[in-house]
Design a protein around this motif. Structure first.
Motif, PDB file in Angstrom:
ATOM      1  N   THR A  25       0.762  -0.871   0.255  1.00  0.00           N
ATOM      2  CA  THR A  25      -0.108  -0.008   0.156  1.00  0.00           C
ATOM      3  C   THR A  25       1.253   1.271  -0.257  1.00  0.00           C
ATOM      4  OG1 THR A  25      -1.923  -1.200   1.101  1.00  0.00           O
ATOM      5  CG2 THR A  25      -1.605   1.219   0.895  1.00  0.00           C
ATOM      6  N   GLY A  26       0.888   1.892  -1.014  1.00  0.00           N
ATOM      7  CA  GLY A  26       1.063   3.879  -0.925  1.00  0.00           C
ATOM      8  C   GLY A  26       0.058   4.879  -1.740  1.00  0.00           C
ATOM      9  N   ALA A  27       1.187   5.351  -1.655  1.00  0.00           N
ATOM     10  CA  ALA A  27       1.071   6.802  -2.785  1.00  0.00           C
ATOM     11  C   ALA A  27       1.430   7.352  -2.979  1.00  0.00           C
ATOM     12  CB  ALA A  27      -0.523   7.777  -1.750  1.00  0.00           C
ATOM     13  N   TYR A  28       1.886   8.142  -4.103  1.00  0.00           N
ATOM     14  CA  TYR A  28       2.707   9.139  -5.006  1.00  0.00           C
ATOM     15  C   TYR A  28       2.428  10.060  -4.549  1.00  0.00           C
ATOM     16  CZ  TYR A  28       6.758   9.817  -7.650  1.00  0.00           C
ATOM     17  OH  TYR A  28       7.730  10.453  -7.879  1.00  0.00           O
ATOM     18  N   LEU A  63       7.855   8.932  -2.929  1.00  0.00           N
ATOM     19  CA  LEU A  63       6.618   7.735  -2.631  1.00  0.00           C
ATOM     20  C   LEU A  63       6.421   7.581  -1.338  1.00  0.00           C
ATOM     21  CD1 LEU A  63       5.457   5.310  -4.287  1.00  0.00           C
ATOM     22  CD2 LEU A  63       7.863   3.568  -3.547  1.00  0.00           C
ATOM     23  N   VAL A  64       5.519   7.599  -0.557  1.00  0.00           N
ATOM     24  CA  VAL A  64       5.440   7.951   0.785  1.00  0.00           C
ATOM     25  C   VAL A  64       4.100   6.457   0.773  1.00  0.00           C
ATOM     26  CG1 VAL A  64       5.604  10.202   0.909  1.00  0.00           C
ATOM     27  CG2 VAL A  64       3.187   9.380   0.120  1.00  0.00           C
ATOM     28  N   ILE A  65       4.560   5.929   2.114  1.00  0.00           N
ATOM     29  CA  ILE A  65       3.574   4.681   2.447  1.00  0.00           C
ATOM     30  C   ILE A  65       2.973   5.095   3.783  1.00  0.00           C
ATOM     31  CG2 ILE A  65       5.237   2.918   2.013  1.00  0.00           C
ATOM     32  CD1 ILE A  65       6.225   2.727   4.647  1.00  0.00           C
ATOM     33  N   VAL A 120      -7.335  10.107   2.556  1.00  0.00           N
ATOM     34  CA  VAL A 120      -6.009   9.376   2.342  1.00  0.00           C
ATOM     35  C   VAL A 120      -4.912  10.394   3.214  1.00  0.00           C
ATOM     36  CG1 VAL A 120      -4.574   9.040   1.096  1.00  0.00           C
ATOM     37  CG2 VAL A 120      -6.952   8.087   0.234  1.00  0.00           C
ATOM     38  N   PHE A 121      -5.353  11.789   3.059  1.00  0.00           N
ATOM     39  CA  PHE A 121      -4.147  12.642   2.987  1.00  0.00           C
ATOM     40  C   PHE A 121      -4.928  13.326   4.670  1.00  0.00           C
ATOM     41  CE2 PHE A 121      -2.900  11.656  -1.132  1.00  0.00           C
ATOM     42  CZ  PHE A 121      -1.972  11.875  -1.150  1.00  0.00           C
ATOM     43  N   GLU A 122      -4.031  13.907   5.384  1.00  0.00           N
ATOM     44  CA  GLU A 122      -4.168  14.901   7.096  1.00  0.00           C
ATOM     45  C   GLU A 122      -3.372  15.480   6.592  1.00  0.00           C
ATOM     46  OE1 GLU A 122      -5.004  14.332  11.072  1.00  0.00           O
ATOM     47  OE2 GLU A 122      -3.511  12.979  10.588  1.00  0.00           O
ATOM     48  N   LEU A 170       0.914  28.196   8.039  1.00  0.00           N
ATOM     49  CA  LEU A 170      -0.525  27.794   8.513  1.00  0.00           C
ATOM     50  C   LEU A 170      -0.427  26.354   8.361  1.00  0.00           C
ATOM     51  CD1 LEU A 170      -3.098  28.991   7.417  1.00  0.00           C
ATOM     52  CD2 LEU A 170      -2.784  28.234   5.423  1.00  0.00           C
ATOM     53  N   PHE A 171       0.270  26.019   8.093  1.00  0.00           N
ATOM     54  CA  PHE A 171       0.085  24.378   8.603  1.00  0.00           C
ATOM     55  C   PHE A 171       1.796  24.414   7.810  1.00  0.00           C
ATOM     56  CE2 PHE A 171      -1.508  24.196   3.856  1.00  0.00           C
ATOM     57  CZ  PHE A 171      -0.597  23.655   3.424  1.00  0.00           C
ATOM     58  N   THR A 172       2.776  22.621   9.017  1.00  0.00           N
ATOM     59  CA  THR A 172       3.609  22.523   8.537  1.00  0.00           C
ATOM     60  C   THR A 172       3.763  21.053   8.175  1.00  0.00           C
ATOM     61  OG1 THR A 172       3.813  20.936  10.555  1.00  0.00           O
ATOM     62  CG2 THR A 172       4.081  23.351  10.717  1.00  0.00           C
ATOM     63  N   GLN A 173       3.359  20.135   7.289  1.00  0.00           N
ATOM     64  CA  GLN A 173       3.099  18.751   7.064  1.00  0.00           C
ATOM     65  C   GLN A 173       1.713  18.457   6.261  1.00  0.00           C
ATOM     66  OE1 GLN A 173       4.777  16.689  10.198  1.00  0.00           O
ATOM     67  NE2 GLN A 173       2.303  16.015  10.700  1.00  0.00           N
ATOM     68  N   VAL A 174       2.045  17.286   5.275  1.00  0.00           N
ATOM     69  CA  VAL A 174       1.029  16.249   4.716  1.00  0.00           C
ATOM     70  C   VAL A 174       1.146  15.071   5.245  1.00  0.00           C
ATOM     71  CG1 VAL A 174      -0.351  16.320   2.633  1.00  0.00           C
ATOM     72  CG2 VAL A 174       0.775  18.555   2.765  1.00  0.00           C
ATOM     73  N   GLN A 175       0.728  14.589   5.644  1.00  0.00           N
ATOM     74  CA  GLN A 175       0.804  13.069   6.046  1.00  0.00           C
ATOM     75  C   GLN A 175      -0.324  12.274   5.140  1.00  0.00           C
ATOM     76  OE1 GLN A 175       0.901  12.354  10.139  1.00  0.00           O
ATOM     77  NE2 GLN A 175       1.281  10.727  10.143  1.00  0.00           N
TER      78      GLN A 175
END
Length: 231
Positions: A25-28, A63-65, A120-122, A170-175
């Motif tokens: 499982t992953g998302a690019y 490539l992130v999981i 999927v993303f936070e 405004l924000f520091t990361q996408v997880q």
């Protein structure tokens, strides 16, 4: 007295997000190294601001999981050529990427597709942290909305000859959420991915101008001076 307004029309380091399956499982998540600063003046000559995100590394295709975090930190700096303080508001939009259907490319996501993206993303919005909350999300909007607007609670000072102040991010990361599975990633791939687009507006801050809503960021918001961001 005439209020001075400046639009920050910035396409900020767009995060091109698309689904992919790799070793499970992953998302690019990648980026086409695009930072376009269109600074359109309306009002006082010399009023300037710049929108940046120092932690973002667009040259890295990543490539992130599930559970992986990608640093992104949009922030505004007062760069006025004269000693002018500013009030700041930003807009975050989720739009279809160049890999989407040609008719959708660059357009905001539908509510249905935004729901998929939220699964999927936070994003760790500063406004949602009760210990911080330097940014305030516009009333009636939520983190699941395809378009979200925020105003900065503090006046952004210039104080020449020193460097102008910079907002906190405004924000520091996408997880990528830990519970993401193959089916969820495939749905993101099918819509062609999503880009995070950030733009904004700054106003010249003038103490005592309560009539114009320029006495504070909150008053400017209440007076509707940032409402064009919602269009």
């Amino acid at each position: 007295m005439r209020k001075n307004i400046k639009a920050i029309g910035l396409l900020l380091a767009l995060a091109c997000i698309s689904g992919a399956l790799y070793q499970g499982t992953g998302a690019y998540l990648t980026d086409e190294r695009k930072v376009v600063n269109h600074l359109d003046f309306a009002g006082a000559k010399g009023m300037q601001a710049v929108l940046t995100e120092p932690a973002w590394e667009p040259e890295k295709g990543l490539l992130v999981i599930p559970g992986i975090k990608l640093l992104k930190d949009p922030q505004v700096t007062n760069t006025s050529s004269i000693d002018m303080d500013e009030l700041v508001a930003l807009k975050v939009e989720f739009v279809y990427t160049r890999d989407s259907d040609e008719r959708k490319k660059g357009e905001q996501l539908t509510k249905e597709d935004m729901k998929l993206v939220s699964q999927v993303f936070e994003i760790d919005y500063n406004s949602d942290d009760p210990k911080k909350a330097d940014w305030v999300r516009f009333k009636g909007e939520s983190r699941e909305d395809v378009r979200q607007c925020f105003y900065y609670k503090k006046v952004l000072e210039r104080q020449l000859p020193e460097k102008g102040e910079t907002t906190v991010p405004l924000f520091t990361q996408v997880q990528v959420r830990k519970e993401v599975n193959n089916l969820m990633a495939e749905k993101i791939r099918q819509i062609g991915g999503v880009e995070i687009r950030v733009s904004g507006r700054v106003l010249q801050q003038m103490e005592g101008e309560r009539y114009f809503g320029l006495n504070s960021p909150e008053e400017a918001y209440q007076a509707g001076l940032f409402q064009e961001l919602e269009l």
